[in-house]
Design a protein around this motif. Structure first.
Motif, PDB file in Angstrom:
ATOM      1  N   UNK A 402       0.835  -1.204   0.000  1.00 38.06           N
ATOM      2  CA  UNK A 402       0.000   0.000   0.000  1.00 38.06           C
ATOM      3  C   UNK A 402       0.866   1.248   0.000  1.00 38.06           C
ATOM      4  N   UNK A 409       1.930   4.912  -8.379  1.00 44.88           N
ATOM      5  CA  UNK A 409       0.738   5.544  -8.940  1.00 44.88           C
ATOM      6  C   UNK A 409       1.046   6.984  -9.333  1.00 44.88           C
ATOM      7  N   UNK A 413       0.027   8.832 -12.540  1.00 47.16           N
ATOM      8  CA  UNK A 413      -0.815  10.012 -12.380  1.00 47.16           C
ATOM      9  C   UNK A 413      -0.233  11.194 -13.146  1.00 47.16           C
ATOM     10  N   UNK A 417      -2.569  12.515 -15.945  1.00 47.30           N
ATOM     11  CA  UNK A 417      -3.524  13.584 -15.650  1.00 47.30           C
ATOM     12  C   UNK A 417      -2.874  14.961 -15.551  1.00 47.30           C
TER      13      UNK A 417
ATOM     14  N   UNK B 115     -12.587  14.422 -25.211  1.00 48.69           N
ATOM     15  CA  UNK B 115     -11.195  14.044 -25.477  1.00 48.69           C
ATOM     16  C   UNK B 115     -10.990  12.568 -25.181  1.00 48.69           C
ATOM     17  N   UNK B 116     -10.164  11.946 -25.994  1.00 51.28           N
ATOM     18  CA  UNK B 116      -9.771  10.549 -25.814  1.00 51.28           C
ATOM     19  C   UNK B 116     -10.986   9.632 -25.644  1.00 51.28           C
ATOM     20  N   UNK B 152      -7.971  -0.189 -11.818  1.00 52.81           N
ATOM     21  CA  UNK B 152      -7.168   0.559 -12.778  1.00 52.81           C
ATOM     22  C   UNK B 152      -8.049   1.364 -13.739  1.00 52.81           C
ATOM     23  N   UNK B 155      -9.708   4.106 -11.786  1.00 55.10           N
ATOM     24  CA  UNK B 155      -8.749   5.165 -11.478  1.00 55.10           C
ATOM     25  C   UNK B 155      -8.576   6.083 -12.682  1.00 55.10           C
ATOM     26  N   UNK B 159      -9.077   9.960 -13.045  1.00 54.67           N
ATOM     27  CA  UNK B 159      -7.861  10.767 -13.156  1.00 54.67           C
ATOM     28  C   UNK B 159      -7.743  11.475 -14.499  1.00 54.67           C
ATOM     29  N   UNK B 160      -8.272  10.887 -15.561  1.00 58.95           N
ATOM     30  CA  UNK B 160      -8.098  11.504 -16.871  1.00 58.95           C
ATOM     31  C   UNK B 160      -9.290  12.378 -17.238  1.00 58.95           C
ATOM     32  N   UNK B 166      -9.360  16.263  -9.636  1.00 61.67           N
ATOM     33  CA  UNK B 166      -9.301  14.836  -9.946  1.00 61.67           C
ATOM     34  C   UNK B 166      -8.056  14.165  -9.376  1.00 61.67           C
ATOM     35  N   UNK B 167      -6.961  14.924  -9.334  1.00 60.14           N
ATOM     36  CA  UNK B 167      -5.699  14.370  -8.840  1.00 60.14           C
ATOM     37  C   UNK B 167      -5.875  13.770  -7.454  1.00 60.14           C
ATOM     38  N   UNK B 171      -6.393   9.594  -6.481  1.00 56.66           N
ATOM     39  CA  UNK B 171      -5.355   8.992  -5.636  1.00 56.66           C
ATOM     40  C   UNK B 171      -5.970   8.429  -4.361  1.00 56.66           C
ATOM     41  N   UNK B 174      -7.903   5.240  -5.046  1.00 59.16           N
ATOM     42  CA  UNK B 174      -7.062   4.078  -5.327  1.00 59.16           C
ATOM     43  C   UNK B 174      -6.422   3.553  -4.053  1.00 59.16           C
ATOM     44  N   UNK B 175      -5.849   4.457  -3.282  1.00 50.81           N
ATOM     45  CA  UNK B 175      -5.082   3.992  -2.129  1.00 50.81           C
ATOM     46  C   UNK B 175      -5.996   3.452  -1.048  1.00 50.81           C
ATOM     47  N   UNK B 178      -7.137   0.011  -2.243  1.00 54.85           N
ATOM     48  CA  UNK B 178      -6.043  -0.964  -2.233  1.00 54.85           C
ATOM     49  C   UNK B 178      -5.688  -1.353  -0.813  1.00 54.85           C
ATOM     50  N   UNK B 179      -5.721  -0.389   0.071  1.00 58.23           N
ATOM     51  CA  UNK B 179      -5.411  -0.678   1.474  1.00 58.23           C
ATOM     52  C   UNK B 179      -6.325  -1.777   1.997  1.00 58.23           C
TER      53      UNK B 179
END
Lengths: 461, 494
Positions: A402, A409, A413, A417, B115-116, B152, B155, B159-160, B166-167, B171, B174-175, B178-179
């Motif tokens: 973790x 990441x 990131x 982004x 976009x994208x 993923x 995320x 993020x995009x 968004x940053x 984050x 995700x964290x 995942x934790x």
């Protein structure tokens, strides 16, 4: 046949030795690539070779051949990744030294006797000492890195020799088999534990395991990208091989050694990941990531059985690809051979989607997120360590996963982004794209379809 | 075939088809260049998946608690890991819900994503594969791979294509997740060492030692409580919801949150029942706190998306409350609430997305007073808003009623506070609705819903009313499984 991969590597190096003294007419990169690729196939064809040479000091078995294939695969990939004329001085010598270093490592994985271990380790190390300062882009830092690497490397070799002296004194033999057979006797006394640990120092140094990790960040930062790629990956494979070889010869799981390994592994991953959080230079960050991964690897050695060893080999195989993939992104980003900082990654997804994708796959794999190989490898390590009864280290490793996700990441990131002023698209040549795709596919393949390879490794143990 | 798995009656592996159809669509999109073709392909892939999932639904045998449409392949024999799929009454509805919501997400991003587009659609389809996979997997490792693989694309969606913050949001999402999952992994390995297999059904009702159960429960509970999210672990949710693009918020609210409660129902209860009994009072307290706390936080929001995000915390509190009452009513209510919340909250996020495309603001005041300019919009909004606070006649009423009955059977205090929470929900939702419909007088130039928006709101509206008036078909599908689970738990608690 039994020595063919080593002989081929020797010829490779000698060929570039001649090129370095003669007048250069041929394209060095093409020559190196073709020859390295042939070397890989030579190693592959010799995978079935068996034999014991030099009065039992040199053992060619399935185990060593598997590692030789891995080493030459890594070497070939590094040669293919590297292509900047202006990054490294004295190009032919550079290839020669890398070749000699790989040769030393190939001999190392077959050595089962202390003297040949020392000799092969030194062949590999001395070549690397010479390679580190061959960098054009920066002045001075590479010299500093080279000096540090030389001194620390020499000291760790010295410590190893000191430990080997004790081992010889206690076992009256330089053969690993004899020494490990008497392991229970001399682990009963403090001197025995000390002798083993001192002997392992040089391999811990190569793996950049705590407390012999401190050289890595400076050397990674100072050496050229290609050199760092090599140092960060290939010697670790051989060092792992030797540690596994010793674990295989140890008959039972020695509790004293296990304790030492647990402590070193726990410190290594925690320190690597915590310090990795604050790094700005991508190569420095990768150095700390490498320190943490050395800790993860140690978990598999704890169980002292075939399953654990196979898990370690699987992890180092995955590590080879994910680490090289990340270094490849760094190399392609710094066209002029300068160091890449994390901020340089910004806007990468727009400049080159493929490169950003490769970076993401490699970073997620290093962090251990499914469906990448990093997860599967780490999962095998967790299972074997847990099975052997070491729950504490599994939990420490889980928490570390973790922590590490923060900086892995972060790479993704920033590249996805964050926008940058630099919006020039980063054009990739055809073979560069192919190499990126090879990395991506192999990493995901290793994550989803580990069955063939893990069975193969189990048979090799 | 194993005793817990019944054969697949079709000539082809139908569950694998549902799981990997979206993935195939994603590969196909990889080859396309034109944005509109990409969107159409993504939508068609989603529709096909929905079609196959409906075939599943209509062929589902509601009379048996066994796992159906079973598939079994050896995956990693060295560790006894198998590719085992099967669905029962708990998962079948969630699969249909996922297959329904995903194509709507493609539709709602038709114009919003500029976009994208290609990468966006690939992310949505990858999410769909992973989400359906989570609900089908009967092997822990397979489950875990899908569970984590989901992170993923989600995320990247935040993020995009996310909002200004968004940053931070991506984050944190995700964290946090995942934790939780790494402890899930450790618990999975512990179960493997105890059973010698990663099979999920084979790990159920094994009578492990109490201490072992406690630790496994805690490891599971961290992972699932973060995903739900339960009260002290909810802080990632408002950030992620607010910053995600509309499709991302919808997927998060409708499907991802369900995975936590699905985990409780599928893993915690049958695998570590004694520990679940032991921790039930704590979980119930946390659920009630989430209901009340979520409600009061909602009252003070000025951002529409944030308000709905916090209302999710309260609604999911009802689900966990229902599960940990250990009554058939509670289970049934929890399952219904999972579906209802998926549809209603998903729809509300779609509504916010629609108005955001027009006014480029999520503030309630900027979007107030729409009753005159966008009658259809306000009509739909009203329906989903009243559904959200469980107005009789809408879907959530049925679910909440079941949960409240279960809660009152188990503990009157919990039932009382949950009922208070339901009243608070009416307060904040009506307040929002009032603002949106009549909050401002000035004239603005806003277009009402277009055909595309009608198309993706109508199925959700039909569901809201249908379940509200006639929930029997949905209850029948899950009844046998839940009653079976209840009986097995009941045997143990005596």
């Amino acid at each position: 046949m039994t020595l063919l991969p080593e002989l081929y590597m020797l010829l490779f190096s000698v060929f570039f030795l001649f090129l370095s003294v003669g007048k250069k007419k041929i394209s060095l990169f093409t020559a190196a690539r073709v020859l390295a690729l042939v070397g890989f196939f030579v190693a592959l064809t010799c995978a079935g070779a068996r034999g014991t040479l030099f009065a039992g000091a040199y053992q060619v078995d399935f185990f060593s051949q598997v590692f030789k294939v891995l080493l030459s695969a890594g070497f070939t990939l590094v040669v293919f990744m590297f292509e900047k004329e202006n990054e490294v001085e004295n190009l032919p010598e550079f290839f020669m030294f890398l070749g000699f270093s790989t040769l030393g490592l190939m001999i190392l994985v077959s050595s089962v006797e202390l003297i040949s271990i020392v000799v092969s380790l030194e062949i590999s190390s001395f070549s690397l000492y010479a390679v580190v300062p061959l960098r054009k882009a920066q002045t001075r830092t590479q010299i500093e890195a080279a000096m540090k690497y030389l001194f620390f490397g020499a000291i760790s070799t010295g410590i190893m020799l000191y430990g080997m002296g004790y081992l010889y004194g206690m076992a009256h033999s330089t053969y690993l088999a004899d020494i490990m057979a008497r392991l229970p006797q001399f682990l009963a006394q403090p001197l025995g534990v000390l002798a083993i640990i001192l002997t392992l120092t040089a391999f811990f140094f190569k793996l950049s395991l705590f407390p012999l990790h401190f050289w890595a960040p400076d050397i990674y930062e100072g050496a050229s990208d290609a050199t760092t790629t090599f140092i960060a990956t290939i010697p670790k494979i051989a060092a792992t091989a030797l540690l596994i070889r010793m674990a295989m010869l140890a008959s039972a799981s020695p509790a004293q050694l296990a304790t030492v390994i647990i402590v070193l592994a726990a410190f290594s991953m925690t320190l690597g990941n915590l310090v990795g959080l604050v790094q700005k230079d991508v190569k420095r960050l990768l150095a700390y990531s490498g320190i943490a991964h050395a800790g993860y690897l140690m978990m598999g050695l704890l169980s002292f059985n075939r399953e654990g060893n196979a898990a370690v080999v699987y992890y180092i195989t995955v590590y080879l690809f994910m680490n090289l993939a990340l270094f490849y992104v760094v190399m392609l980003l710094s066209r002029r051979g300068e160091n890449v900082t994390i901020n340089d990654l910004s806007g990468l997804a727009r400049r080159s989607p493929l490169l950003a994708f490769t970076l993401a796959v490699a970073a997620f794999s290093l962090a251990g997120i499914p469906p990448t190989g990093g997860f599967t490898g780490k999962f095998f390590l967790f299972v074997t360590a847990f099975k052997a009864g070491y729950l504490a280290i599994v939990i420490i490793a889980a928490v570390n996963t973790v922590i590490s996700i923060f900086y892995y990441l972060n790479l993704v990131r920033v590249s996805y982004s964050r926008e940058s002023e630099e919006l020039r698209p980063l054009a990739l040549a055809f073979h560069e794209k192919v190499l990126c795709w090879i990395f991506n596919i192999v990493i995901i393949y290793l994550g989803l379809m580990p069955f063939g390879l893990i069975d193969l490794f189990r048979n090799a143990m | 075939m194993s005793p817990y798995l019944t054969m697949n009656p079709f000539g082809f592996p139908i569950l694998s088809t549902v799981i990997f159809l979206p993935l195939a669509g994603a590969f196909f999109i990889l080859l396309l260049k034109d944005d509109s073709k990409i969107k159409i392909t993504a939508f068609v892939a989603g529709l096909l998946t929905l079609l196959v999932s409906l075939i599943l639904f209509f062929n589902f045998n509601a009379a048996t608690p066994l796992f159906q449409f079973g598939e079994r392949l050896s995956w990693i024999p060295a560790y006894n890991i198998n590719y085992v799929l099967g669905v029962d009454g708990i998962s079948i509805m969630l699969i249909v819900l996922t297959a329904l919501i995903s194509p709507l997400c493609v539709l709602c991003s038709w114009k919003a994503i500029e976009k994208r587009v290609k990468e966006f659609m690939i992310c949505i389809l990858l999410m769909e594969t992973a989400m359906i996979g989570v609900f089908c997997a009967l092997d822990f490792i397979l489950f875990y791979v899908f569970w984590e693989a989901m992170l993923i694309p989600m995320y990247l969606l935040i993020a995009v294509w996310g909002g200004p913050n968004k940053d931070y949001a991506s984050l944190k999402f995700f964290i946090y997740t995942l934790f939780g999952s790494v402890f899930l992994l450790v618990a999975i390995i512990a179960l493997y060492l105890a059973n010698g297999t990663f099979s999920i059904p084979e790990a159920m009702f094994k009578g492990y030692g109490f201490t072992f159960q406690i630790w496994v429960f805690l490891a599971f509970a961290i992972a699932f409580a973060i995903k739900v999210p339960m009260f002290p672990f909810h802080t990632w949710l408002p950030a992620a919801h607010t910053e995600a693009p509309t499709a991302g918020s919808v997927l998060l609210a409708s499907i991802l949150l369900k995975m936590g409660t699905y985990g409780f129902l599928r893993f915690c209860l049958p695998i570590v029942p004694q520990a679940s009994f032991y921790f039930a009072p704590f979980v119930m307290v946390l659920s009630v706190v989430a209901i009340i706390y979520g409600g009061f936080v909602c009252l003070s929001q000025t951002d529409m998306k944030k308000l709905i995000a916090y209302s999710s915390v309260a609604h999911m509190g009802f689900v966990t409350l229902g599960i940990f009452t250990f009554t058939v009513y509670g289970f049934m209510g929890a399952m219904l609430q999972m579906l209802n919340h998926g549809v209603t909250t998903g729809a509300l996020f779609l509504m916010v997305g629609i108005i955001y495309e027009r006014t480029h603001s999520r503030q309630i005041y900027d979007n107030a007073g729409l009753g005159k300019f966008m009658p259809a919009y306000v009509g739909f909004f009203g329906l989903f808003a009243v559904s959200s606070f469980a107005f009789p006649g809408t879907n959530s009423f049925v679910g909440e009623l079941y949960v409240l009955i279960g809660a009152f059977i188990k503990s009157r205090t919990a039932g009382f506070f949950a009922a208070v929470g339901a009243v608070v929900a009416a307060a904040y939702m009506l307040k929002l609705l009032k603002q949106i419909a009549w909050g401002r007088e000035d004239k603005r130039d806003l277009k009402d819903l277009d055909v595309r928006e009608f198309v993706y709101l109508t199925p959700l509206a039909i569901f809201v009313i249908w379940v509200g008036l006639f929930p029997a078909p949905f209850v029948r599908v899950m009844e046998t499984t839940l009653v079976h689970l209840f009986m097995q738990l009941n045997k143990l608690s005596q």
